[in-house]
Design a protein around this motif. Structure first.
Motif, PDB file in Angstrom:
ATOM      1  N   MET A   1       0.855  -1.186   0.000  1.00 44.79           N
ATOM      2  CA  MET A   1       0.000   0.000   0.000  1.00 44.79           C
ATOM      3  C   MET A   1       0.891   1.236   0.000  1.00 44.79           C
ATOM      4  N   PRO A   2       0.378   2.337  -0.570  1.00 45.66           N
ATOM      5  CA  PRO A   2       1.137   3.597  -0.488  1.00 45.66           C
ATOM      6  C   PRO A   2       1.036   4.193   0.916  1.00 45.66           C
ATOM      7  N   VAL A   3       1.750   5.224   1.172  1.00 48.14           N
ATOM      8  CA  VAL A   3       1.799   5.964   2.444  1.00 48.14           C
ATOM      9  C   VAL A   3       2.466   5.126   3.528  1.00 48.14           C
ATOM     10  N   MET A   4       1.803   4.056   3.971  1.00 48.59           N
ATOM     11  CA  MET A   4       2.397   3.121   4.936  1.00 48.59           C
ATOM     12  C   MET A   4       1.932   1.717   4.565  1.00 48.59           C
ATOM     13  N   ASP A   5       2.880   0.859   4.225  1.00 49.43           N
ATOM     14  CA  ASP A   5       2.506  -0.494   3.819  1.00 49.43           C
ATOM     15  C   ASP A   5       2.232  -1.391   5.031  1.00 49.43           C
TER      16      ASP A   5
ATOM     17  N   TRP B   1       3.869  -3.965   6.187  1.00 51.20           N
ATOM     18  CA  TRP B   1       5.039  -4.251   7.030  1.00 51.20           C
ATOM     19  C   TRP B   1       5.289  -3.108   8.011  1.00 51.20           C
ATOM     20  N   GLU B   2       5.201  -1.870   7.515  1.00 52.82           N
ATOM     21  CA  GLU B   2       5.404  -0.703   8.399  1.00 52.82           C
ATOM     22  C   GLU B   2       4.313  -0.656   9.469  1.00 52.82           C
ATOM     23  N   PHE B   3       3.082  -1.007   9.074  1.00 48.49           N
ATOM     24  CA  PHE B   3       2.000  -1.067  10.055  1.00 48.49           C
ATOM     25  C   PHE B   3       2.337  -2.080  11.142  1.00 48.49           C
ATOM     26  N   LEU B   4       2.764  -3.280  10.738  1.00 53.85           N
ATOM     27  CA  LEU B   4       3.096  -4.327  11.715  1.00 53.85           C
ATOM     28  C   LEU B   4       4.234  -3.897  12.637  1.00 53.85           C
ATOM     29  N   GLU B   5       5.258  -3.257  12.082  1.00 50.53           N
ATOM     30  CA  GLU B   5       6.379  -2.774  12.903  1.00 50.53           C
ATOM     31  C   GLU B   5       5.883  -1.794  13.969  1.00 50.53           C
ATOM     32  N   ASN B   6       5.063  -0.831  13.557  1.00 50.56           N
ATOM     33  CA  ASN B   6       4.526   0.163  14.493  1.00 50.56           C
ATOM     34  C   ASN B   6       3.564  -0.469  15.494  1.00 50.56           C
ATOM     35  N   PHE B   7       2.680  -1.330  14.995  1.00 44.98           N
ATOM     36  CA  PHE B   7       1.645  -1.948  15.821  1.00 44.98           C
ATOM     37  C   PHE B   7       2.259  -2.866  16.880  1.00 44.98           C
ATOM     38  N   SER B   8       3.476  -3.355  16.628  1.00 45.06           N
ATOM     39  CA  SER B   8       4.158  -4.259  17.562  1.00 45.06           C
ATOM     40  C   SER B   8       4.830  -3.529  18.722  1.00 45.06           C
ATOM     41  N   THR B   9       4.873  -2.209  18.686  1.00 42.51           N
ATOM     42  CA  THR B   9       5.575  -1.447  19.715  1.00 42.51           C
ATOM     43  C   THR B   9       4.742  -1.307  20.989  1.00 42.51           C
TER      44      THR B   9
END
Length: 132
Positions: free
Chosen positions: A66-70, A72-80
């Motif tokens: 996906m554009p803006v935030m894919d 993988w980036e969502f999963l990285e952030n959501f895991s914090t």
């Protein structure tokens, strides 16, 4: 039947199909959508800030590309730790490609319960019912 599902995908046709299949299968009462990972995180930020933890989705269908935030980036952030109150929600990655490396990478995230190929189908939902 689940109360609430979040579908995260940038393609409006995929989101429409996702909603139709989920409704037809009576898989969820309510379906909400986000166009990318950033929009999904904003949704969770709103829930956390308003202390509305009872209004969490039971499941997230997540696209990777996906554009803006894919995804993988969502999963990285959501895991914090920032999302520790909500990141136990089960996630199913829905991707148009089944790359073995992506499948392996997804196993790094404990909230990801499966990695399936698009498009979503009623048989997929029947299969997922046993995992939820």
């Amino acid at each position: 039947m689940l109360d609430l599902i979040l579908c995260v995908d940038d393609d409006p046709i995929t989101l429409m199909l996702c909603k139709k299949v989920i409704i037809k299968a009576s898989f969820s009462n309510t379906i909400i959508t986000a166009k990318n990972g950033e929009e999904a995180l904003e949704y969770f930020n709103s829930i956390i800030n308003k202390k509305e933890i009872n209004n969490l989705p039971n499941l997230i269908f997540l696209d990777l590309n996906m554009p803006v935030m894919d995804g993988w980036e969502f999963l990285e952030n959501f895991s914090t730790n920032k999302y520790s109150e909500v990141n136990t929600i089960k996630i199913v990655v829905l991707s148009s490609t089944i790359d073995p490396e992506d499948l392996q990478k997804s196993k790094k995230y404990p909230m990801v319960i499966d990695f399936l190929s698009k498009p979503i189908t009623t048989s997929m939902l029947n299969y997922l019912e046993s995992k939820i």
